[in-house]
Write a protein that holds these residues in place. Structure first.
Motif, PDB file in Angstrom:
ATOM      1  N   PRO A 153       0.796  -1.236   0.000  1.00 27.52           N
ATOM      2  CA  PRO A 153       0.000   0.000   0.000  1.00 27.52           C
ATOM      3  C   PRO A 153       0.828   1.284   0.000  1.00 27.52           C
ATOM      4  O   PRO A 153       0.307   2.351  -0.331  1.00 27.52           O
ATOM      5  N   THR A 154       2.106   1.229   0.369  1.00 23.58           N
ATOM      6  CA  THR A 154       2.918   2.439   0.426  1.00 23.58           C
ATOM      7  C   THR A 154       3.852   2.568  -0.780  1.00 23.58           C
ATOM      8  O   THR A 154       3.700   3.465  -1.599  1.00 23.58           O
ATOM      9  N   LEU A 155       4.805   1.650  -0.899  1.00 18.28           N
ATOM     10  CA  LEU A 155       5.772   1.730  -2.001  1.00 18.28           C
ATOM     11  C   LEU A 155       5.340   0.958  -3.245  1.00 18.28           C
ATOM     12  O   LEU A 155       6.034   0.993  -4.262  1.00 18.28           O
ATOM     13  N   ASP A 157       8.397  -5.507   4.892  1.00 16.71           N
ATOM     14  CA  ASP A 157       7.911  -4.583   5.904  1.00 16.71           C
ATOM     15  C   ASP A 157       7.852  -5.336   7.235  1.00 16.71           C
ATOM     16  O   ASP A 157       8.599  -6.294   7.446  1.00 16.71           O
ATOM     17  N   HIS A 158       6.934  -4.977   8.117  1.00 10.80           N
ATOM     18  CA  HIS A 158       6.878  -5.571   9.452  1.00 10.80           C
ATOM     19  C   HIS A 158       5.998  -6.813   9.523  1.00 10.80           C
ATOM     20  O   HIS A 158       5.519  -7.192  10.596  1.00 10.80           O
ATOM     21  N   ILE A 207      17.855  -9.538   5.312  1.00  9.78           N
ATOM     22  CA  ILE A 207      16.519  -8.953   5.240  1.00  9.78           C
ATOM     23  C   ILE A 207      16.673  -7.444   5.120  1.00  9.78           C
ATOM     24  O   ILE A 207      17.267  -6.803   5.992  1.00  9.78           O
ATOM     25  N   ILE A 208      16.159  -6.895   4.043  1.00  9.08           N
ATOM     26  CA  ILE A 208      16.183  -5.448   3.820  1.00  9.08           C
ATOM     27  C   ILE A 208      14.849  -4.894   4.292  1.00  9.08           C
ATOM     28  O   ILE A 208      13.807  -5.179   3.691  1.00  9.08           O
ATOM     29  N   PRO A 209      14.827  -4.115   5.378  1.00  7.87           N
ATOM     30  CA  PRO A 209      13.545  -3.643   5.907  1.00  7.87           C
ATOM     31  C   PRO A 209      13.027  -2.428   5.147  1.00  7.87           C
ATOM     32  O   PRO A 209      13.796  -1.590   4.685  1.00  7.87           O
ATOM     33  N   VAL A 210      11.723  -2.350   5.022  1.00 11.15           N
ATOM     34  CA  VAL A 210      11.055  -1.173   4.464  1.00 11.15           C
ATOM     35  C   VAL A 210      10.694  -0.253   5.628  1.00 11.15           C
ATOM     36  O   VAL A 210      10.225  -0.708   6.674  1.00 11.15           O
ATOM     37  N   LEU A 233      14.648   0.815   3.870  1.00 17.64           N
ATOM     38  CA  LEU A 233      14.394   1.279   2.503  1.00 17.64           C
ATOM     39  C   LEU A 233      13.202   2.231   2.536  1.00 17.64           C
ATOM     40  O   LEU A 233      12.107   1.852   2.946  1.00 17.64           O
ATOM     41  N   SER A 234      13.409   3.471   2.132  1.00 15.82           N
ATOM     42  CA  SER A 234      12.314   4.442   2.180  1.00 15.82           C
ATOM     43  C   SER A 234      11.814   4.828   0.793  1.00 15.82           C
ATOM     44  O   SER A 234      10.721   5.385   0.666  1.00 15.82           O
TER      45      SER A 234
END
Length: 361
Positions: free
Chosen positions: A195-197, A269-270, A284-287, A310-311
């Motif tokens: 829903p965001t990226l 993500d989470h 693990i690359i977090p969003v 990652l933003s």
């Protein structure tokens, strides 16, 4: 603890698998499968007729009818309204390791308004959890459950371990050659990856896949597939529209563990899937999400505060290239104990719950 697998029965015992959506149905069916071979025991699954028809010794039942029946045991993977008789033993398993959801400043799973009746009596005969650390943290908030929280590891984590052993075979079957396979994982809600990226990320995945170094496997929470839950087909259409030779979309009915077990790394993500994936100790690359959403002490909190989130979608390629140096899980907390033992531990606890018939809790 010894199990008397042949209970002292004069009638068939019936187990209710209470599930409000397909994800919860998946978890309660996993629990059921650990005891499905016991003599004289059968199950009913709420709402999900199609899923029930594909299971041995499981039939579907309407939710309103289920509330009227004197079950021998109810299995849950999420809190339900307090609508079933108190006298029926109830066992709940978290749908994912760790306290990933925070309500009223604490764990959703151990929220006092959900685990106690209004007069203070305990709702559950047993509450399963994934680790001793999680159990210790829980008891600070619900000390009344001291003898009712049982650490059983995680059934899905054990499946992921098995899938990991077949990683090369799985990647070969996907036809991606020597590309590195990257999992993209999204939960639902306002801070979820999709829903965001989502739209920007899909465009970036297409660009990176065209270069030839990476292939991708996308999975998102079942609520984002379900129009009745998310109110739109936008996310489903977006992912399916991105599918190509090197961008694979994992459907809700497909084996997520098999594909994720073959991934060299994931972007997440989470979602609780990230915690499960962490047992493989791959990057693990977090969003980026607000840290307050996940709560202090969670695996997601550790990941967001110890690794650069990652933003923006255009940061992805560099993150992938440096994943093994910048996003390794050195020092990450253990979120699941008893790896490889979960099915046996769950079976033992459920068989004893049936055999004991302890309705006094």
């Amino acid at each position: 603890m010894r199990i008397a697998l042949r209970a002292r029965r004069t009638r068939r015992q019936r187990v209710l698998l209470a599930a409000a959506n397909p994800l919860m149905a998946d978890y309660v069916l996993r629990m059921w499968h650990t005891i499905a071979d016991l003599d004289g025991v059968e199950a009913r699954l709420t709402r999900h007729t199609g899923l029930a028809q594909r299971q041995e010794r499981v039939k579907a039942i309407a939710r309103w009818r289920a509330r009227l029946y004197p079950w021998d045991l109810i299995l849950l993977a999420d809190h339900m309204p307090l609508e079933y008789a108190r006298t029926i033993p109830k066992v709940i398993m978290p749908h994912g390791p760790g306290p990933s959801r925070i309500v009223r400043g604490g764990s959703y799973y151990y929220d006092r308004q959900r685990v106690f009746w209004p007069d203070g009596e305990r709702v559950y005969t047993l509450m399963f959890d994934t680790s001793e650390v999680a159990k210790t943290r829980a008891l600070a908030g619900v000390p009344e459950y001291r003898d009712k929280i049982v650490v059983v590891g995680d059934l899905r984590a054990d499946e992921l371990l098995k899938a990991s052993a077949r990683a090369e075979e799985t990647r070969s079957g996907m036809g991606i050659g020597d590309r590195k396979l990257v999992g993209i994982m999204s939960t639902w809600g306002p801070y979820g990856l999709v829903p965001t990226l989502g739209e920007a990320l899909v465009g970036e995945l297409k660009r990176i896949a065209s270069v030839g170094e990476y292939a991708f496997a996308l999975t998102m929470h079942q609520n984002l597939w379900d129009v009745s839950r998310c109110g739109t087909t936008r996310w489903r259409d977006m992912l399916l529209g991105a599918e190509s030779e090197f961008i694979r979309v994992i459907r809700p009915h497909e084996d997520t563990a098999m594909v994720l077990g073959a991934c060299h790394m994931v972007v997440s993500d989470h979602t609780s899937l990230a915690m499960t994936f962490s047992i493989l100790r791959r990057p693990i690359i977090p969003v980026a999400v607000p840290v307050g959403v996940v709560g202090e002490g969670t695996f997601s909190h550790w990941l967001l505060t110890n690794r650069r989130p990652l933003s923006r979608a255009d940061e992805l390629y560099e993150a992938l290239r440096t994943a093994h140096s910048n996003y390794a899980l050195d020092g990450a907390p253990t979120v699941i104990d008893r790896l490889g033992e979960s099915a046996g531990l769950v079976r033992e606890a459920l068989a004893n719950a049936l055999n004991n018939g302890d309705r006094q809790r």
